[in-house]
Design a protein around this motif. Structure first.
Motif, PDB file in Angstrom:
ATOM      1  N   ALA A  79       0.622  -1.272  -0.363  1.00 37.48           N
ATOM      2  CA  ALA A  79      -0.487  -0.317   0.329  1.00 37.48           C
ATOM      3  C   ALA A  79       1.100   1.012  -0.177  1.00 37.48           C
ATOM      4  O   ALA A  79       0.669   2.407  -0.793  1.00 37.48           O
ATOM      5  CB  ALA A  79      -0.749   0.540   1.064  1.00 37.48           C
ATOM      6  N   TRP A  80       2.173   1.668   0.890  1.00 38.82           N
ATOM      7  CA  TRP A  80       2.667   2.300   0.917  1.00 38.82           C
ATOM      8  C   TRP A  80       3.584   3.078  -0.763  1.00 38.82           C
ATOM      9  O   TRP A  80       3.662   3.868  -1.316  1.00 38.82           O
ATOM     10  CB  TRP A  80       3.867   2.406   2.121  1.00 38.82           C
ATOM     11  N   GLU A  83       1.107   3.817  -2.991  1.00 37.62           N
ATOM     12  CA  GLU A  83       0.724   5.869  -2.602  1.00 37.62           C
ATOM     13  C   GLU A  83       2.005   6.597  -3.119  1.00 37.62           C
ATOM     14  O   GLU A  83       2.048   7.846  -3.251  1.00 37.62           O
ATOM     15  CB  GLU A  83       0.332   5.524  -1.264  1.00 37.62           C
ATOM     16  N   HIS A  84       3.414   5.890  -2.770  1.00 35.69           N
ATOM     17  CA  HIS A  84       4.557   7.039  -3.236  1.00 35.69           C
ATOM     18  C   HIS A  84       5.432   6.298  -3.848  1.00 35.69           C
ATOM     19  O   HIS A  84       6.621   6.988  -3.510  1.00 35.69           O
ATOM     20  CB  HIS A  84       4.944   6.818  -1.912  1.00 35.69           C
ATOM     21  N   SER A  85       4.732   5.289  -5.179  1.00 40.01           N
ATOM     22  CA  SER A  85       5.377   5.025  -6.174  1.00 40.01           C
ATOM     23  C   SER A  85       5.974   6.272  -7.394  1.00 40.01           C
ATOM     24  O   SER A  85       4.585   7.010  -7.930  1.00 40.01           O
ATOM     25  CB  SER A  85       5.286   4.296  -7.528  1.00 40.01           C
TER      26      SER A  85
END
Length: 88
Positions: A79-80, A83-85
């Motif tokens: 999930a992180w 979100e931060h890709s």
């Protein structure tokens, strides 16, 4: 220094009472240690019986919890990353 010597020379210790107190203290220490050992043995026995009575062994519960933690960690990491890709 003369005053200290005079005070110390006036102190008289009842040696028989001191020896009796030391003997009673030693006996009490041995009895206390024996009592503590008996309590530990009783608790250890009760704990073993309780673990044997469980439907699922503690090792299996630990493995299940570890698998759940790994799954949750992987999901959080994914999930992180989503979100931060970066678009690069």
């Amino acid at each position: 220094m003369v005053t200290n010597r005079r005070i110390l020379s006036e102190v008289r210790v009842n040696r028989s009472m001191l020896a009796g107190g030391m003997v009673l203290t030693a006996i009490g220490s041995v009895l206390g240690a024996a009592g503590a050992a008996m309590v530990c043995a009783a608790l250890l026995t009760a704990g073993r019986k309780w673990v044997r009575s469980l439907e699922t062994p503690p090792a299996a519960l630990a493995q299940r919890a570890l698998r759940d933690v790994k799954t949750a960690s992987a999901a959080g990491w994914e999930a992180w990353r989503a979100e931060h890709s970066s678009p690069n």
